[in-house]
Motif scaffolding. Structure first.
Motif, PDB file in Angstrom:
ATOM      1  N   ASP A   1       0.825  -1.211   0.000  1.00  0.00           N
ATOM      2  CA  ASP A   1       0.000   0.000   0.000  1.00  0.00           C
ATOM      3  C   ASP A   1       0.858   1.259   0.000  1.00  0.00           C
ATOM      4  O   ASP A   1       0.560   2.237  -0.677  1.00  0.00           O
ATOM      5  N   PHE A   2       1.939   1.223   0.763  1.00  0.00           N
ATOM      6  CA  PHE A   2       2.830   2.377   0.828  1.00  0.00           C
ATOM      7  C   PHE A   2       3.461   2.637  -0.535  1.00  0.00           C
ATOM      8  O   PHE A   2       3.504   3.779  -1.007  1.00  0.00           O
ATOM      9  N   VAL A   3       3.971   1.578  -1.171  1.00  0.00           N
ATOM     10  CA  VAL A   3       4.604   1.723  -2.489  1.00  0.00           C
ATOM     11  C   VAL A   3       3.580   2.239  -3.501  1.00  0.00           C
ATOM     12  O   VAL A   3       3.877   3.156  -4.283  1.00  0.00           O
ATOM     13  N   ASN A   4       2.375   1.679  -3.485  1.00  0.00           N
ATOM     14  CA  ASN A   4       1.350   2.144  -4.420  1.00  0.00           C
ATOM     15  C   ASN A   4       0.982   3.599  -4.174  1.00  0.00           C
ATOM     16  O   ASN A   4       0.814   4.374  -5.117  1.00  0.00           O
ATOM     17  N   ASN A   5       0.886   3.995  -2.922  1.00  0.00           N
ATOM     18  CA  ASN A   5       0.612   5.392  -2.589  1.00  0.00           C
ATOM     19  C   ASN A   5       1.742   6.299  -3.094  1.00  0.00           C
ATOM     20  O   ASN A   5       1.495   7.373  -3.639  1.00  0.00           O
ATOM     21  N   TYR A   6       2.968   5.850  -2.912  1.00  0.00           N
ATOM     22  CA  TYR A   6       4.121   6.610  -3.393  1.00  0.00           C
ATOM     23  C   TYR A   6       4.059   6.754  -4.911  1.00  0.00           C
ATOM     24  O   TYR A   6       4.281   7.836  -5.456  1.00  0.00           O
ATOM     25  N   ARG A   7       3.745   5.655  -5.595  1.00  0.00           N
ATOM     26  CA  ARG A   7       3.639   5.673  -7.062  1.00  0.00           C
ATOM     27  C   ARG A   7       2.557   6.652  -7.523  1.00  0.00           C
ATOM     28  O   ARG A   7       2.767   7.417  -8.476  1.00  0.00           O
ATOM     29  N   ILE A   8       1.426   6.637  -6.851  1.00  0.00           N
ATOM     30  CA  ILE A   8       0.330   7.529  -7.230  1.00  0.00           C
ATOM     31  C   ILE A   8       0.733   8.986  -7.025  1.00  0.00           C
ATOM     32  O   ILE A   8       0.436   9.853  -7.858  1.00  0.00           O
ATOM     33  N   ASN A   9       1.441   9.279  -5.941  1.00  0.00           N
ATOM     34  CA  ASN A   9       1.908  10.657  -5.717  1.00  0.00           C
ATOM     35  C   ASN A   9       2.913  11.083  -6.779  1.00  0.00           C
ATOM     36  O   ASN A   9       2.892  12.236  -7.221  1.00  0.00           O
ATOM     37  N   GLN A  10       3.780  10.170  -7.188  1.00  0.00           N
ATOM     38  CA  GLN A  10       4.715  10.483  -8.273  1.00  0.00           C
ATOM     39  C   GLN A  10       3.941  10.715  -9.570  1.00  0.00           C
ATOM     40  O   GLN A  10       4.272  11.611 -10.346  1.00  0.00           O
TER      41      GLN A  10
END
Length: 157
Positions: free
Chosen positions: A97-106
């Protein structure tokens, strides 16, 4: 010490009562020897910050590839299950979830630079455009195209 030796030959209830008696003696004893005078709270705090910094660096360097939980767990000297528990405790999110959230912010940053949506999805590490759209809507509340249209029109005005 003698009480411990005596307990070996007794039945389980008597041994249990003997243990309670020993604990009572220890609780009332004034004989105290401090084993560690160093305050370790700061050390643990700093170790957590260093460990989390290593994790964040790994995510930043690998979010567009396939960040591997096993690799980062090994990098911070934890087993994978221990890493997952540690990471969830620190961030209140699973690693994925953290990685996906980071990806979405990028992705949001790239969309605000007027990048093409399909390219953005792949640039931030999603292998499927439909999955990118689905997660983007889940995290942001709107599709990438709606986000891009709304925010770029604000900038143009």
């Amino acid at each position: 010490m003698n009480k411990l030796h005596e307990m070996r030959n007794e039945n389980s209830f008597s041994s249990f009562m003997g243990l309670i008696e020993i604990l009572q003696i220890l609780a009332q004893s004034d004989e105290v020897k401090e084993l560690n005078t160093e305050d370790t709270r700061i050390k643990w705090f700093l170790n957590d910050k260093i460990r989390m910094g290593t994790i964040y660096d790994y995510i930043h360097e690998n979010y567009d590839k396939a960040p591997n939980v096993n690799v980062i767990a090994e990098n911070v000297n934890l087993s994978t299950p221990a890493f997952c528990r540690y990471f969830k405790k620190q961030t209140n999110m699973t690693f994925t979830d953290f990685v996906n959230n980071y990806r979405i912010n990028q992705a949001k940053l790239l969309l605000l630079q007027n990048a093409v949506i399909t390219e953005v999805g792949f640039q931030v590490g999603f292998e499927s455009l439909s999955y990118f759209n689905k997660l983007f809507k889940k995290y942001i509340g709107e599709t990438p195209s709606a986000f891009k249209k709304k925010h770029l029109s604000k900038i143009a005005n």
